[in-house]
Scaffold this motif. Structure first.
Motif, PDB file in Angstrom:
ATOM      1  N   LEU A  30       6.235  34.750  62.779  1.00  0.00           N
ATOM      2  CA  LEU A  30       6.320  36.142  63.234  1.00  0.00           C
ATOM      3  C   LEU A  30       7.412  36.903  62.498  1.00  0.00           C
ATOM      4  CD1 LEU A  30       5.881  35.811  67.128  1.00  0.00           C
ATOM      5  CD2 LEU A  30       4.153  36.422  65.434  1.00  0.00           C
ATOM      6  N   THR A  31       8.574  36.265  62.318  1.00  0.00           N
ATOM      7  CA  THR A  31       9.678  36.961  61.635  1.00  0.00           C
ATOM      8  C   THR A  31       9.370  37.179  60.153  1.00  0.00           C
ATOM      9  OG1 THR A  31      10.811  34.841  61.283  1.00  0.00           O
ATOM     10  CG2 THR A  31      11.435  36.098  63.234  1.00  0.00           C
ATOM     11  N   ASP A  32       8.589  36.292  59.574  1.00  0.00           N
ATOM     12  CA  ASP A  32       8.194  36.469  58.173  1.00  0.00           C
ATOM     13  C   ASP A  32       7.176  37.604  58.006  1.00  0.00           C
ATOM     14  OD1 ASP A  32       9.833  34.423  57.362  1.00  0.00           O
ATOM     15  OD2 ASP A  32       8.238  32.920  57.246  1.00  0.00           O
ATOM     16  N   LYS A  33       6.325  37.778  59.009  1.00  0.00           N
ATOM     17  CA  LYS A  33       5.213  38.715  58.896  1.00  0.00           C
ATOM     18  C   LYS A  33       5.514  40.119  59.422  1.00  0.00           C
ATOM     19  CE  LYS A  33       2.021  36.030  57.094  1.00  0.00           C
ATOM     20  NZ  LYS A  33       1.440  36.326  55.775  1.00  0.00           N
ATOM     21  N   SER A  34       6.527  40.240  60.273  1.00  0.00           N
ATOM     22  CA  SER A  34       6.752  41.531  60.932  1.00  0.00           C
ATOM     23  C   SER A  34       8.176  42.020  60.737  1.00  0.00           C
ATOM     24  CB  SER A  34       6.461  41.401  62.435  1.00  0.00           C
ATOM     25  OG  SER A  34       6.791  42.597  63.116  1.00  0.00           O
ATOM     26  N   ASN A  35       8.327  43.334  60.634  1.00  0.00           N
ATOM     27  CA  ASN A  35       9.666  43.924  60.555  1.00  0.00           C
ATOM     28  C   ASN A  35      10.160  44.386  61.932  1.00  0.00           C
ATOM     29  OD1 ASN A  35       7.949  46.070  60.932  1.00  0.00           O
ATOM     30  ND2 ASN A  35       8.818  47.331  59.298  1.00  0.00           N
ATOM     31  N   LEU A  36       9.475  43.922  62.989  1.00  0.00           N
ATOM     32  CA  LEU A  36       9.873  44.269  64.348  1.00  0.00           C
ATOM     33  C   LEU A  36      10.622  43.140  65.046  1.00  0.00           C
ATOM     34  CD1 LEU A  36       6.600  45.985  65.655  1.00  0.00           C
ATOM     35  CD2 LEU A  36       8.572  47.039  64.548  1.00  0.00           C
ATOM     36  N   ILE A  37      10.859  42.048  64.352  1.00  0.00           N
ATOM     37  CA  ILE A  37      11.494  40.887  64.981  1.00  0.00           C
ATOM     38  C   ILE A  37      12.488  40.262  64.015  1.00  0.00           C
ATOM     39  CG2 ILE A  37       9.539  39.409  64.290  1.00  0.00           C
ATOM     40  CD1 ILE A  37      10.096  37.736  66.830  1.00  0.00           C
TER      41      ILE A  37
ATOM     42  N   VAL B 151      17.750  33.019  69.421  1.00  0.00           N
ATOM     43  CA  VAL B 151      17.238  34.215  70.074  1.00  0.00           C
ATOM     44  C   VAL B 151      16.539  35.052  69.021  1.00  0.00           C
ATOM     45  CG1 VAL B 151      18.924  34.328  71.953  1.00  0.00           C
ATOM     46  CG2 VAL B 151      19.404  35.481  69.771  1.00  0.00           C
ATOM     47  N   PHE B 152      15.636  35.919  69.492  1.00  0.00           N
ATOM     48  CA  PHE B 152      14.898  36.803  68.605  1.00  0.00           C
ATOM     49  C   PHE B 152      15.040  38.236  69.120  1.00  0.00           C
ATOM     50  CE2 PHE B 152      13.187  32.625  68.121  1.00  0.00           C
ATOM     51  CZ  PHE B 152      12.985  32.509  66.752  1.00  0.00           C
ATOM     52  N   PHE B 153      15.519  39.112  68.240  1.00  0.00           N
ATOM     53  CA  PHE B 153      15.660  40.523  68.565  1.00  0.00           C
ATOM     54  C   PHE B 153      14.355  41.214  68.203  1.00  0.00           C
ATOM     55  CE2 PHE B 153      19.853  38.864  67.740  1.00  0.00           C
ATOM     56  CZ  PHE B 153      20.615  39.392  68.768  1.00  0.00           C
ATOM     57  N   ILE B 154      13.782  41.921  69.161  1.00  0.00           N
ATOM     58  CA  ILE B 154      12.514  42.613  68.952  1.00  0.00           C
ATOM     59  C   ILE B 154      12.710  44.087  69.283  1.00  0.00           C
ATOM     60  CG2 ILE B 154      10.078  42.721  69.596  1.00  0.00           C
ATOM     61  CD1 ILE B 154      10.254  39.798  70.433  1.00  0.00           C
TER      62      ILE B 154
ATOM     63  N   GLN C  50      -1.341  36.495  63.289  1.00  0.00           N
ATOM     64  CA  GLN C  50      -2.116  35.630  64.161  1.00  0.00           C
ATOM     65  C   GLN C  50      -1.461  35.526  65.533  1.00  0.00           C
ATOM     66  OE1 GLN C  50      -2.292  31.941  61.994  1.00  0.00           O
ATOM     67  NE2 GLN C  50      -4.179  32.517  60.938  1.00  0.00           N
ATOM     68  N   SER C  51      -2.278  35.488  66.549  1.00  0.00           N
ATOM     69  CA  SER C  51      -1.813  35.246  67.903  1.00  0.00           C
ATOM     70  C   SER C  51      -1.467  33.764  68.039  1.00  0.00           C
ATOM     71  CB  SER C  51      -2.903  35.615  68.904  1.00  0.00           C
ATOM     72  OG  SER C  51      -3.973  34.698  68.805  1.00  0.00           O
ATOM     73  N   PRO C  52      -0.767  33.371  69.106  1.00  0.00           N
ATOM     74  CA  PRO C  52      -0.491  31.938  69.291  1.00  0.00           C
ATOM     75  C   PRO C  52      -1.763  31.098  69.330  1.00  0.00           C
ATOM     76  CG  PRO C  52       0.845  33.249  70.783  1.00  0.00           C
ATOM     77  CD  PRO C  52      -0.112  34.192  70.134  1.00  0.00           C
ATOM     78  N   THR C  53      -2.831  31.636  69.913  1.00  0.00           N
ATOM     79  CA  THR C  53      -4.089  30.898  69.988  1.00  0.00           C
ATOM     80  C   THR C  53      -4.655  30.626  68.598  1.00  0.00           C
ATOM     81  OG1 THR C  53      -4.563  31.945  72.108  1.00  0.00           O
ATOM     82  CG2 THR C  53      -6.405  30.905  70.983  1.00  0.00           C
ATOM     83  N   GLU C  54      -4.487  31.603  67.715  1.00  0.00           N
ATOM     84  CA  GLU C  54      -4.996  31.439  66.352  1.00  0.00           C
ATOM     85  C   GLU C  54      -4.092  30.546  65.505  1.00  0.00           C
ATOM     86  OE1 GLU C  54      -7.130  35.779  65.729  1.00  0.00           O
ATOM     87  OE2 GLU C  54      -4.930  35.641  65.735  1.00  0.00           O
TER      88      GLU C  54
ATOM     89  N   ASP D  66       8.076  27.029  64.433  1.00  0.00           N
ATOM     90  CA  ASP D  66       7.217  27.449  63.314  1.00  0.00           C
ATOM     91  C   ASP D  66       6.544  28.782  63.607  1.00  0.00           C
ATOM     92  OD1 ASP D  66       7.856  25.147  61.943  1.00  0.00           O
ATOM     93  OD2 ASP D  66       5.998  24.082  62.453  1.00  0.00           O
ATOM     94  N   TYR D  67       6.089  28.954  64.857  1.00  0.00           N
ATOM     95  CA  TYR D  67       5.393  30.200  65.178  1.00  0.00           C
ATOM     96  C   TYR D  67       6.346  31.390  65.130  1.00  0.00           C
ATOM     97  CZ  TYR D  67       2.458  33.699  67.377  1.00  0.00           C
ATOM     98  OH  TYR D  67       1.743  34.850  67.615  1.00  0.00           O
ATOM     99  N   PHE D  68       7.546  31.218  65.650  1.00  0.00           N
ATOM    100  CA  PHE D  68       8.499  32.328  65.613  1.00  0.00           C
ATOM    101  C   PHE D  68       8.959  32.613  64.180  1.00  0.00           C
ATOM    102  CE2 PHE D  68       8.702  31.920  70.192  1.00  0.00           C
ATOM    103  CZ  PHE D  68       8.904  33.234  70.594  1.00  0.00           C
ATOM    104  N   LYS D  69       9.043  31.598  63.353  1.00  0.00           N
ATOM    105  CA  LYS D  69       9.359  31.837  61.942  1.00  0.00           C
ATOM    106  C   LYS D  69       8.226  32.626  61.292  1.00  0.00           C
ATOM    107  CE  LYS D  69      10.734  29.596  57.620  1.00  0.00           C
ATOM    108  NZ  LYS D  69       9.879  30.472  56.804  1.00  0.00           N
TER     109      LYS D  69
END
Length: 855
Positions: free
Chosen positions: A69-76, A92-95, A43-47, A64-67
């Protein structure tokens, strides 16, 4: 559908094609299914956030949103790097690509190894570019954090094929909020005062941020001015991580006044001469690339205005002096609330603000990835060549042995600047900071040595070099910061790097305290002295302070030196053990076994004043400078850890002043009633002490019974007014376009100025022979009559940094720090703020004198 179409196309070919492409078909279908599945789930931030773009996002929602993203993607990948004073997480978040994220530690080591900061290098892993993105160093510039969520989403969004190409050779380190405490303070305020409907017109409270505002951190420090000095915990923890990575590009995302067009590089002058061509060139590349994006959307912008690259403690200059391409991005937004009407009649929304930021930041990543080879080469050349060619005029800096070296060494460690201590005596010649002249001297054992031949060569030069070349006087900030003067240390800049024996640390012998101690001596010579005195007062230990040097056998107690005697503290159980435990942090403490002095200044004589424990009231609230109040509050809470009652100025009428013996007035506009001023005056006469700084001096200036006046005589005032009238008449014939530059002739953005000291007064104890003050405005007062001018600017004063020529001549024979006695009490006037940004170490000691030693 796409997979089926691809299979059908292949079936039109030969059987051989089908056989050889079987695995490709399967891989493609699996990848497409995976991407489709992830895309449907991500989901995007808007969603994800119900009010994204309409209201500020709570900090916990950002987390919560960054958590998510990290749960859903292997790019972060997340890394928590610290806590704020209010115990919020710093992250910090490594992408990057999954392969890069799997090899982060080796990529980091390879990067450091290439510039001489690591011995661990893996040849199997190719070079990767590191781009660091910092958002929301100022809490009320909240579109930065809002945009960080969009940037992160676009970088890892599986349907965004372009960003995946960038991440093949690039590690993005994204810090979504440098200042969570300020962001949350502003966010809570905005949400609390917001109604159902937006109010774009300025006549609404959401455009009138309340004191102290959300710009600053918990202690109301401006974290964007704290990168080099690292007085604040957020800065210390962030820079420790930054120096473990040393990125090639750093982007600092800000907001400015809501009516201002977007600002992106190139930066404005002055640009420090150590900023290299490759850094300037990439600024030009960014300017062209960003302008295309902004032009296509008809967004207004500007470049090369206001935001320069000079003062070393910003989020663009600190990275720049450490080899990266540092930059500031500025979106209009401060004071906008949720939506605001601009002067051109259009409205600016939260969505507009984060959309502009996201476009600019993503352009930085895109441009950097496209020029990875150029940036890596430039960065490594900057870090490696600078230590060989040694930029600048000087190759070595020598700081004479002094107790204040403890704090200077801490600063150097925080910034990974190599230093050592002399372990031999060597004759040398160098530029003396205090006298501003070349002179011979001896390098002696335990002097601190900084050689420029090191990986942090440029940054070491910037911090220590006596005179930085200012190619444009329209600077955004202070223009001088020479560390020996800031720390009150005798320092030398040496043209040649001498070869002599050094050591990594000063050996400190452990003291053995006997059982027959008459009194303990704690030298008054750095901030640790004040910390110890604070601790003694809080433990109800009686302390005396020497007015003049006293000699007790081998022990010499200097002016200001503290004396804790058994006679003053008869109820202290196990005196020797108790006191030595309280003062052990001050490793140069000593003791005497007799109160008899060999120079007729005995411990029980008038030379040793019994100190009163301060009972401190610090005023806060509207009208008072947030940062100057914050600097004082931080000093009391963190530097000396001393109790203070903080009271809003509008509640002063509820306070019984007799509960306090010290009132501190930070810089500000104090709207006190006549009755309140009369009560304060009576309180002073009865023994109260006021420490007044900068604008607070207006409470006493020109008032009956106080010595503070701008002009010493009526004739001086008349002459100054006549000169001013003549200047006004001349200005009638001057052009308009140079008005701003003419105005700076009357200003001091921040310069270091010599002060003569009355060394016999307690306000000057421990400061040295000369005090160099950091002056940040053009306020001045003539030498006072019927008061003690403890520190004043002499007729032929020395200075560092830019001072407008009009104000420069007016500063001669003016006072900087004075004590005005009134009845049993006094007012301490501080024309300059010795606590400015918390990094002027000798200023910390001066303020400690005012708080603890001036009775």
């Amino acid at each position: 559908m796409a997979c089926a179409l691809f299979v059908k196309t292949l079936f039109l070919g030969s059987d051989l094609t089908l056989i050889t492409m079987k695995k490709t078909i399967l891989s493609f279908c699996l990848m497409l299914a995976f991407v489709s599945n992830i895309s449907a789930q991500l989901q995007s931030p808007t969603e994800f956030l119900p009010a994204y773009g309409k209201q500020i996002t709570h900090y916990h929602q950002v987390e919560d949103y960054f958590k998510y993203l990290t749960d859903k993607s292997n790019l972060i990948k997340q890394q928590k790097y610290g806590l704020t004073p209010e115990l919020r997480d710093l992250n910090v978040f490594f992408i990057s690509s999954p392969e890069n994220l799997a090899n982060l530690e080796q990529i980091r080591n390879n990067n450091l190894a290439a510039i001489g900061l690591s011995n661990s290098k893996n040849q199997m892993i190719g070079d990767k570019l590191i781009v660091w993105l910092s958002f929301n160093v100022h809490g009320n510039e909240f579109a930065g954090t809002e945009s960080a969520m969009t940037v992160a989403y676009e970088l890892i969004n599986p349907t965004n094929i372009e960003t995946k190409k960038w991440l093949e050779n690039t590690i993005v380190i994204l810090d979504p909020c440098i200042n969570p405490d300020g962001y949350s303070r502003y966010g809570n305020w905005l949400r609390e005062i917001s109604g159902k409907k937006n109010h774009p017109e300025l006549s609404d409270r959401e455009h009138m941020e309340d004191w102290p505002g959300g710009r600053y951190n918990h202690y109301l420090f401006d974290l964007n001015r704290d990168w080099a000095w690292q007085t604040q915990p957020e800065s210390q923890q962030r820079i420790a991580l930054y120096n473990k990575w040393m990125p090639q590009v750093h982007t600092d995302v800000h907001e400015q006044g809501f009516d201002s067009p977007y600002f992106f590089p190139p930066s404005a002058e002055p640009i420090h001469e150590y900023i290299e061509k490759y850094q300037r060139d990439f600024h030009d590349v960014l300017g062209k690339n960003m302008s295309k994006k902004f032009d296509s959307n008809n967004w207004l912008y500007n470049t090369s205005e206001r935001f320069d690259l000079f003062y070393p403690s910003y989020g663009d200059t600190y990275p720049a002096y450490n080899g990266a391409v540092g930059m500031t991005l500025e979106q209009g937004g401060i004071g906008a609330g949720r939506e605001v009407m601009m002067s051109n009649g259009t409205t600016l929304s939260i969505k507009d603000r984060y959309t502009h930021h996201a476009a600019a930041v993503l352009t930085v990543v895109e441009s950097a990835a496209a020029q990875a080879d150029v940036l890596l080469k430039g960065f490594r050349g900057f870090m490696n060549n600078s230590r060989k060619t040694v930029k600048g005029y000087y190759k070595m800096y020598v700081m004479k042995n002094n107790p204040k070296l403890v704090q200077l060494a801490e600063l150097l460690k925080k910034n990974n600047i190599d230093f050592s201590y002399a372990d031999a005596n060597v004759k040398a010649s160098g530029f003396n900071y205090s006298t501003k002249s070349e002179k011979g001297f001896t390098i002696e054992t335990n002097d601190l040595i900084v050689k420029v031949d090191q990986p942090k060569a440029v940054f070491a030069q910037v911090l220590f070099e006596p005179n930085q070349k200012l190619n444009d006087s329209l600077s955004y900030d202070i223009t001088a910061w020479a560390l020996p003067l800031a720390y009150g240390i005798e320092g030398y800049a040496v043209k040649n790097s001498l070869d002599f024996k050094t050591k990594v640390a000063i050996e400190i012998k452990e003291k053995v305290v006997p059982q027959n101690v008459y009194a303990f001596h704690i030298p008054w010579n750095n901030r640790i002295s004040a910390q110890v005195l604070s601790l003694l007062h809080q433990n109800n230990i009686k302390v005396r302070s020497a007015m003049k040097k006293a000699v007790f056998g081998d022990v010499i107690i200097e002016a200001g030196g503290l004396l804790v005697s058994k006679a003053d503290n008869p109820k202290v159980v196990d005196f020797e053990k108790t006191i030595s435990k309280l003062i052990k942090v001050k490793d140069d403490y000593n003791y005497i076994t007799s109160g008899f002095s060999s120079n007729a200044r005995d411990a029980g004589g008038e030379n040793f004043n019994l100190l009163k424990a301060p009972k401190v009231l610090l005023l806060s609230g509207r009208g008072i400078s947030s940062t100057e109040f914050g600097a004082t509050w931080f000093y009391l809470q963190e530097t000396v850890d001393y109790p203070v009652s903080v009271v809003e100025i509008n509640n002063l009428k509820r306070i019984n002043l007799s509960d306090f013996n010290t009132i501190i007035l930070a810089d500000g506009d104090y709207d006190l009633s006549d009755d309140q001023q009369k009560k304060m005056e009576d309180w002073i006469k009865n023994g109260g002490k006021v420490i007044a700084m900068n604008g607070a001096l207006s409470l006493f200036e020109g008032k009956d019974g106080y010595a503070l006046k701008v002009y010493a005589t009526d004739d001086d005032k008349t002459a100054a007014e006549k000169e001013s009238d003549l200047e006004v008449l001349k200005e009638r014939f001057l052009d308009f376009q140079n008005a701003e530059r003419r105005e700076i002739s009357k200003s001091i953005p921040g310069a270091i100025i010599e002060n003569q000291l009355n060394k016999s007064h307690p306000l000057s104890f421990g400061l040295g022979d000369i005090y160099y003050s950091l002056k940040t405005d053009g306020t001045y007062f003539s030498l006072l009559k019927d008061a003690i001018n403890v520190a004043y600017i002499p007729k032929d004063y020395k200075s560092y940094g830019f001072i407008g020529h009009e104000i420069k001549k007016k500063l001669k024979n003016t006072v900087s720090f004075a004590v005005d006695s009134k009845g049993k009490g006094c007012v301490i006037y501080m024309v300059d703020n010795p606590l400015f940004r918390g990094f002027w170490e000798n200023g910390n000691l001066l303020f400690s004198n005012a708080l603890f030693l001036v009775n």
